[in-house]
Write a protein that holds these residues in place. Structure first.
Motif, PDB file in Angstrom:
ATOM      1  N   UNK A  68      -0.434  10.031 -11.470  1.00 53.01           N
ATOM      2  CA  UNK A  68       0.602  10.912 -10.936  1.00 53.01           C
ATOM      3  C   UNK A  68       0.073  11.688  -9.736  1.00 53.01           C
ATOM      4  N   UNK A  69      -1.231  11.885  -9.702  1.00 50.34           N
ATOM      5  CA  UNK A  69      -1.892  12.552  -8.582  1.00 50.34           C
ATOM      6  C   UNK A  69      -2.084  11.528  -7.468  1.00 50.34           C
ATOM      7  N   UNK A  70      -1.559  11.805  -6.281  1.00 50.05           N
ATOM      8  CA  UNK A  70      -1.636  10.812  -5.209  1.00 50.05           C
ATOM      9  C   UNK A  70      -3.081  10.541  -4.798  1.00 50.05           C
ATOM     10  N   UNK A  71      -3.984  11.506  -5.035  1.00 50.70           N
ATOM     11  CA  UNK A  71      -5.384  11.259  -4.699  1.00 50.70           C
ATOM     12  C   UNK A  71      -5.995  10.198  -5.611  1.00 50.70           C
ATOM     13  N   UNK A  72      -5.508  10.110  -6.828  1.00 48.39           N
ATOM     14  CA  UNK A  72      -5.966   9.032  -7.709  1.00 48.39           C
ATOM     15  C   UNK A  72      -5.440   7.693  -7.223  1.00 48.39           C
ATOM     16  N   UNK A  73      -4.256   7.689  -6.643  1.00 46.75           N
ATOM     17  CA  UNK A  73      -3.723   6.438  -6.075  1.00 46.75           C
ATOM     18  C   UNK A  73      -4.507   6.050  -4.827  1.00 46.75           C
ATOM     19  N   UNK A 107       0.829  -1.200   0.000  1.00 42.82           N
ATOM     20  CA  UNK A 107       0.000   0.000   0.000  1.00 42.82           C
ATOM     21  C   UNK A 107       0.867   1.255   0.000  1.00 42.82           C
ATOM     22  N   UNK A 108       1.944   1.243   0.769  1.00 39.46           N
ATOM     23  CA  UNK A 108       2.843   2.400   0.786  1.00 39.46           C
ATOM     24  C   UNK A 108       3.506   2.590  -0.579  1.00 39.46           C
ATOM     25  N   UNK A 109       3.823   1.479  -1.233  1.00 39.33           N
ATOM     26  CA  UNK A 109       4.373   1.576  -2.589  1.00 39.33           C
ATOM     27  C   UNK A 109       3.352   2.206  -3.533  1.00 39.33           C
ATOM     28  N   UNK A 110       2.086   1.843  -3.332  1.00 37.46           N
ATOM     29  CA  UNK A 110       1.023   2.432  -4.145  1.00 37.46           C
ATOM     30  C   UNK A 110       0.946   3.939  -3.936  1.00 37.46           C
ATOM     31  N   UNK A 111       1.077   4.366  -2.690  1.00 42.49           N
ATOM     32  CA  UNK A 111       0.954   5.790  -2.373  1.00 42.49           C
ATOM     33  C   UNK A 111       2.160   6.607  -2.825  1.00 42.49           C
ATOM     34  N   UNK A 112       3.360   6.051  -2.646  1.00 49.89           N
ATOM     35  CA  UNK A 112       4.562   6.856  -2.815  1.00 49.89           C
ATOM     36  C   UNK A 112       5.448   6.443  -3.987  1.00 49.89           C
ATOM     37  N   UNK A 135       1.654 -11.830  -1.647  1.00 47.48           N
ATOM     38  CA  UNK A 135       2.096 -10.495  -2.086  1.00 47.48           C
ATOM     39  C   UNK A 135       2.153 -10.345  -3.601  1.00 47.48           C
ATOM     40  N   UNK A 136       2.459 -11.424  -4.316  1.00 49.55           N
ATOM     41  CA  UNK A 136       2.536 -11.340  -5.778  1.00 49.55           C
ATOM     42  C   UNK A 136       1.173 -10.989  -6.354  1.00 49.55           C
ATOM     43  N   UNK A 137       0.128 -11.641  -5.849  1.00 53.02           N
ATOM     44  CA  UNK A 137      -1.220 -11.413  -6.359  1.00 53.02           C
ATOM     45  C   UNK A 137      -1.683  -9.993  -6.065  1.00 53.02           C
ATOM     46  N   UNK A 138      -1.370  -9.479  -4.884  1.00 57.25           N
ATOM     47  CA  UNK A 138      -1.753  -8.096  -4.578  1.00 57.25           C
ATOM     48  C   UNK A 138      -1.092  -7.146  -5.568  1.00 57.25           C
ATOM     49  N   UNK A 139       0.179  -7.398  -5.873  1.00 55.66           N
ATOM     50  CA  UNK A 139       0.887  -6.551  -6.830  1.00 55.66           C
ATOM     51  C   UNK A 139       0.228  -6.572  -8.199  1.00 55.66           C
ATOM     52  N   UNK A 140      -0.216  -7.748  -8.639  1.00 55.49           N
ATOM     53  CA  UNK A 140      -0.903  -7.871  -9.934  1.00 55.49           C
ATOM     54  C   UNK A 140      -2.196  -7.059  -9.913  1.00 55.49           C
ATOM     55  N   UNK A 141      -2.929  -7.133  -8.811  1.00 58.39           N
ATOM     56  CA  UNK A 141      -4.196  -6.408  -8.703  1.00 58.39           C
ATOM     57  C   UNK A 141      -3.985  -4.897  -8.734  1.00 58.39           C
ATOM     58  N   UNK A 142      -2.998  -4.434  -7.978  1.00 61.28           N
ATOM     59  CA  UNK A 142      -2.741  -2.992  -7.924  1.00 61.28           C
ATOM     60  C   UNK A 142      -2.294  -2.479  -9.294  1.00 61.28           C
ATOM     61  N   UNK A 158      -9.150   2.646  -2.363  1.00 57.33           N
ATOM     62  CA  UNK A 158     -10.545   2.507  -1.961  1.00 57.33           C
ATOM     63  C   UNK A 158     -11.266   1.494  -2.848  1.00 57.33           C
ATOM     64  N   UNK A 159     -10.969   1.492  -4.135  1.00 57.15           N
ATOM     65  CA  UNK A 159     -11.556   0.500  -5.045  1.00 57.15           C
ATOM     66  C   UNK A 159     -11.113  -0.900  -4.630  1.00 57.15           C
ATOM     67  N   UNK A 160      -9.837  -1.037  -4.316  1.00 57.23           N
ATOM     68  CA  UNK A 160      -9.290  -2.318  -3.874  1.00 57.23           C
ATOM     69  C   UNK A 160     -10.028  -2.810  -2.630  1.00 57.23           C
ATOM     70  N   UNK A 161     -10.216  -1.907  -1.675  1.00 60.22           N
ATOM     71  CA  UNK A 161     -10.913  -2.288  -0.443  1.00 60.22           C
ATOM     72  C   UNK A 161     -12.370  -2.642  -0.714  1.00 60.22           C
ATOM     73  N   UNK A 162     -13.014  -1.890  -1.598  1.00 61.80           N
ATOM     74  CA  UNK A 162     -14.416  -2.175  -1.917  1.00 61.80           C
ATOM     75  C   UNK A 162     -14.575  -3.581  -2.486  1.00 61.80           C
ATOM     76  N   UNK A 163     -13.626  -3.977  -3.331  1.00 62.23           N
ATOM     77  CA  UNK A 163     -13.693  -5.298  -3.964  1.00 62.23           C
ATOM     78  C   UNK A 163     -13.476  -6.421  -2.957  1.00 62.23           C
ATOM     79  N   UNK A 164     -12.655  -6.157  -1.934  1.00 61.81           N
ATOM     80  CA  UNK A 164     -12.255  -7.245  -1.037  1.00 61.81           C
ATOM     81  C   UNK A 164     -12.507  -6.923   0.435  1.00 61.81           C
ATOM     82  N   UNK A 165     -13.661  -6.328   0.710  1.00 58.02           N
ATOM     83  CA  UNK A 165     -14.051  -6.072   2.094  1.00 58.02           C
ATOM     84  C   UNK A 165     -15.334  -6.823   2.408  1.00 58.02           C
ATOM     85  N   UNK A 166     -15.656  -6.856   3.688  1.00 58.33           N
ATOM     86  CA  UNK A 166     -16.866  -7.539   4.135  1.00 58.33           C
ATOM     87  C   UNK A 166     -18.109  -6.772   3.701  1.00 58.33           C
TER      88      UNK A 166
END
Length: 254
Positions: free
Chosen positions: A142-147, A61-66, A120-127, A152-160
């Motif tokens: 490039x906009x961190x808000x888009x990241x 997730x931190x890699x996704x953000x930064x 971890x490999x599968x999460x990387x593929x999804x992101x 949030x999309x990731x969480x929506x797909x795989x949350x309770x």
């Protein structure tokens, strides 16, 4: 003044309304019972294992953000109709389902250690898929808000089922809510990493545990990963469709 949608956009709008209703329904008896079992399992899993999985999710997730590792080399697509974007998104999803299935088959055939490495490999593929999907729908990562939106999309797909309505509200109100976020480095400090990894893991537990069974791991690994990418693709496309229609309604064409 109501926006003038094309026939295709009107069809998508109706599909999105049905999708939203499904997301906000209450969990059924089987889902509630499954959650109770998963909670019991979580209680007996050693703390060291929880910490390891949490660290893995946190790192990605931190890699996704930064980071820039997931960022597509191509620029976001401009000037396309929603139908054209959807067609390209379907092609992208088809490719990534094959990639995920191949990876799941390979790690599933390798026994328990490789099966665990699949996490971890599968999460990387999804992101990576979601980053490319954002560019198809015209949004620059490039906009961190888009990241953040991708997370949030990731969480929506795989949350309770309990968590999904709250996440959907955030996504539907993204233009306003995203302006209230602090800088990325401060936002990262607010994330409940343990809850995030448990929500994600609980939604894939049964399928991924079967992948560790000797003799059937390769088949189950391919099946599980293919299905998980399909779920992510549906959530991702619908979230970006929502934003595209909102942008058109607000006269902010992409």
């Amino acid at each position: 003044m109501e926006p003038t949608y094309t026939i295709y956009e009107q069809q998508i709008e109706r599909k999105l309304k049905r999708w939203e209703i499904r997301l906000q329904r209450q969990p059924n008896l089987i889902e509630r019972a499954s959650k109770l079992v998963q909670n019991r399992i979580n209680q007996v899993i050693p703390e060291k294992v929880h910490n390891t999985i949490t660290a893995t999710v946190k790192g990605i997730v931190q890699t996704t953000l930064f980071g820039v590792g997931y960022m597509p080399s191509s620029e976001p697509l401009r000037g396309l109709s929603l139908g054209d974007r959807d067609a390209k998104a379907e092609e992208l999803l088809s490719l990534y389902k094959k990639i995920a299935a191949a990876e799941g088959a390979g790690t599933g055939a390798g026994g328990i250690l490789l099966g665990l490495a699949d996490f971890p490999i599968l999460i990387g593929i999804k992101i990576k898929f979601l980053f490319e999907l954002a560019h198809i729908y015209g949004y620059s990562t490039k906009d961190y808000r888009e990241r953040l939106f991708i997370l949030y999309v990731f969480q929506l797909a795989f949350s309770s089922s309990k968590k999904k309505p709250e996440l959907l509200r955030t996504i539907k109100n993204w233009p306003v809510i995203s302006q209230t976020f602090p800088p990325a480095v401060d936002y990262a400090k607010q994330i409940d990493w343990l809850q995030l990894q448990q929500e994600y893991r609980d939604t894939i537990d049964f399928r991924k545990m079967l992948q560790l069974i000797p003799g059937i791991g390769a088949v189950v690994g391919a099946w599980a990963n293919f299905g998980l990418l399909e779920e992510l693709g549906v959530a991702g496309m619908n979230c970006f469709r929502l934003r595209s229609l909102q942008d058109k309604a607000n006269c902010g064409f992409i």
